[in-house]
Design an enzyme around this catalytic site. Structure first.
Site, PDB file in Angstrom:
ATOM      1  CE1 TYR A 123      -7.786  -6.997  -6.598  1.00 48.19           C
ATOM      2  CE2 TYR A 123      -8.262  -8.670  -4.761  1.00 48.19           C
ATOM      3  CZ  TYR A 123      -7.905  -6.961  -5.186  1.00 48.19           C
ATOM      4  OH  TYR A 123      -7.640  -6.522  -4.676  1.00 48.19           O
TER       5      TYR A 123
ATOM      6  CG  HIS B 222      -5.047   0.357  -3.699  1.00 46.60           C
ATOM      7  ND1 HIS B 222      -4.905   0.442  -2.507  1.00 46.60           N
ATOM      8  CD2 HIS B 222      -6.528  -0.428  -3.434  1.00 46.60           C
ATOM      9  CE1 HIS B 222      -5.327  -0.822  -1.545  1.00 46.60           C
ATOM     10  NE2 HIS B 222      -5.848  -1.248  -2.342  1.00 46.60           N
TER      11      HIS B 222
ATOM     12  CG  HIS C 150      -7.637  -8.826   1.202  1.00 47.35           C
ATOM     13  ND1 HIS C 150      -7.312  -9.524   0.377  1.00 47.35           N
ATOM     14  CD2 HIS C 150      -6.615  -6.789   1.257  1.00 47.35           C
ATOM     15  CE1 HIS C 150      -6.709  -8.172  -0.499  1.00 47.35           C
ATOM     16  NE2 HIS C 150      -6.829  -7.051   0.295  1.00 47.35           N
TER      17      HIS C 150
ATOM     18  NE  ARG D 267      -4.052  -1.878   2.286  1.00 47.63           N
ATOM     19  CZ  ARG D 267      -3.265  -3.391   3.646  1.00 47.63           C
ATOM     20  NH1 ARG D 267      -1.770  -3.810   3.964  1.00 47.63           N
ATOM     21  NH2 ARG D 267      -3.887  -4.563   3.567  1.00 47.63           N
TER      22      ARG D 267
ATOM     23  NE  ARG E 168      -3.994  -4.179  -1.169  1.00 55.10           N
ATOM     24  CZ  ARG E 168      -3.055  -4.544  -0.313  1.00 55.10           C
ATOM     25  NH1 ARG E 168      -1.663  -4.916  -0.193  1.00 55.10           N
ATOM     26  NH2 ARG E 168      -3.462  -5.147   0.808  1.00 55.10           N
TER      27      ARG E 168
ATOM     28  CE  LYS F 200      -6.696  -0.724   5.856  1.00 55.11           C
ATOM     29  NZ  LYS F 200      -8.247  -1.376   4.945  1.00 55.11           N
TER      30      LYS F 200
END
Length: 413
Positions: free
Chosen positions: A393, A358, A384, A262, A361, A286
């Site tokens: 995806y 992004h 994730h 990120r 990614r 994150k």
């Protein structure tokens, strides 16, 4: 003439060193040298600082009185004795900053805060201490709360007792009408948190958070924007690795595209995070979560090339620095996002919905899926927490989706 030649041989600096500000000009010269300013910038900076010092001396100001207000008076004085240029306020600002760091002048006075600012600061502290949110998350909550205070005409803590359910509902309806679904969802979430805070602090008696409506937003309705392998290679090829900024950008784009980092994770990388012997590095992910990432050979080679002949000489520990003085690090997201956007424009890629960092990614996830990787594996690579985030995806894997489609009733149409 090099910067050192100028700083060591300038007659202006020699004259200043013979006066009462000798220690100040030595500190300022060190700052110009350490921050990597050009000789031209240093010459103009020394010129205006010399004019400022002359102005102070002629008006019998003690150097301990130097601050931003005195600098503003200097710029406003038509009889200052020197012409002004565009970069002069910044040069004087650096001079004041240097004196303040050396404790030659008094610390800067805090700006007076309004009652609204005081309310928001207490809310920010509540989010930090009570819920453990990081600074960026706290800032996002405060950003959505400020318009609410303004629209409700809140000027002090005593005004909250007048809030009603109708006030809250009216505010949400007005704000959500012109906002996207995602913005409306975020606004309602932040507003509920603020109203709960007010009840915890005893500023409101009723649970107004319960009256904030939920905004319907279907998850996973949009397709992720991604680059094809050819487009990604095109972006990388358009980085001019003969320049320092080109080597920096190339290394950043490899981190984004090869490892799916990120923007914040790239911006906060430090020199101490890389373990060259082990071939890995640490990132700040994150939610204040740290992760250890592998350092592929091509990514490591790009970072090494930037460190050897691209990264400015600096005491700062951030890995990637701005190319222009004072060579500071990048903001958590905007700097890396801008580098990614410029790289896409250089490559002539414009037919995409999103042009931020992004997209790299998304491109990695899409390529992994098409190469046969399972969604659980992609989730691990992208780190994730929620597997549903990875399932989006599956929408771009057309080959696999075709095997699930049912034949059209009655034959081929």
């Amino acid at each position: 003439m090099t910067l050192n030649d100028f700083l060591n041989g300038s007659w202006t600096i020699r004259d200043l060193r013979a006066g009462p500000f000798r220690d100040c000009i030595d500190l300022y010269s060190d700052r110009l040298r350490n921050d990597g300013y050009s000789t031209v910038t240093a010459r103009y900076s020394v010129r205006i600082v010399n004019g400022f010092i002359r102005w102070l001396t002629e008006r019998h100001f003690d150097r301990r009185n130097i601050n931003e207000q005195l600098a503003a008076r200097f710029f406003e004085d038509g009889d200052r004795g020197c012409r002004l240029r565009g970069g002069d306020p910044a040069a004087i600002g650096r001079f004041v900053e240097v004196l303040r760091e050396a404790k030659i002048v008094a610390p800067a006075l805090p700006l007076p805060s309004s009652p609204t600012d005081q309310i928001l600061e207490r809310f920010r502290a509540y989010l930090d201490h009570r819920h453990g949110l990081n600074a960026r998350s706290c800032a996002a909550y405060v950003k959505f709360t400020r318009p609410f205070l303004r629209d409700m005409s809140i000027t002090g803590p005593g005004d909250f007792a007048q809030l009603t359910t109708a006030d809250v509902l009216g505010y949400v309806e007005r704000r959500a009408r012109d906002a996207s679904a995602a913005t409306a969802v975020a606004m309602c979430s932040r507003l509920r948190s603020f109203l709960r805070y007010l009840q915890v602090e005893g500023l409101i008696a009723n649970d107004l958070a319960a009256c904030v409506p939920s905004v319907k937003k279907w998850r996973f309705t949009a397709l992720p924007t991604y680059l094809s392998a050819a487009q990604l290679e095109q972006v990388l090829q358009h980085c001019d690795q003969n320049t320092a900024s080109g080597r920096r950008d190339y290394a950043i784009l490899l981190l984004l595209s090869r490892l799916g980092l990120r923007a914040q994770e790239v911006a906060t990388l430090t020199l101490d995070d890389i373990d060259w012997r082990a071939g890995q590095f640490r990132i700040q992910g994150k939610g204040r979560q740290q992760a250890i990432m592998p350092l592929p050979p091509d990514v490591g080679a790009a970072i090494a090339a930037y460190l050897q002949s691209g990264r400015p000489v600096s005491d700062r520990r951030q890995l990637f620095l701005k190319a222009y003085p004072p060579h500071s690090g990048f903001p958590p997201t905007s700097g890396i996002r801008d580098i990614a956007g410029r790289a896409l424009r250089r490559a002539g890629i414009s037919d995409i919905a999103h042009r931020g960092s992004h997209i790299f990614r998304h491109s990695l996830a899409t390529e992994l899926l098409r190469s046969g990787a399972a969604l659980t594996q992609i989730s691990q690579v992208l780190r994730h927490k929620d597997h549903d985030t990875t399932r989006i995806y599956a929408k771009v894997d057309l080959a696999s989706l075709r095997t699930l489609s049912q034949p059209w009733p009655g034959g081929v149409q």
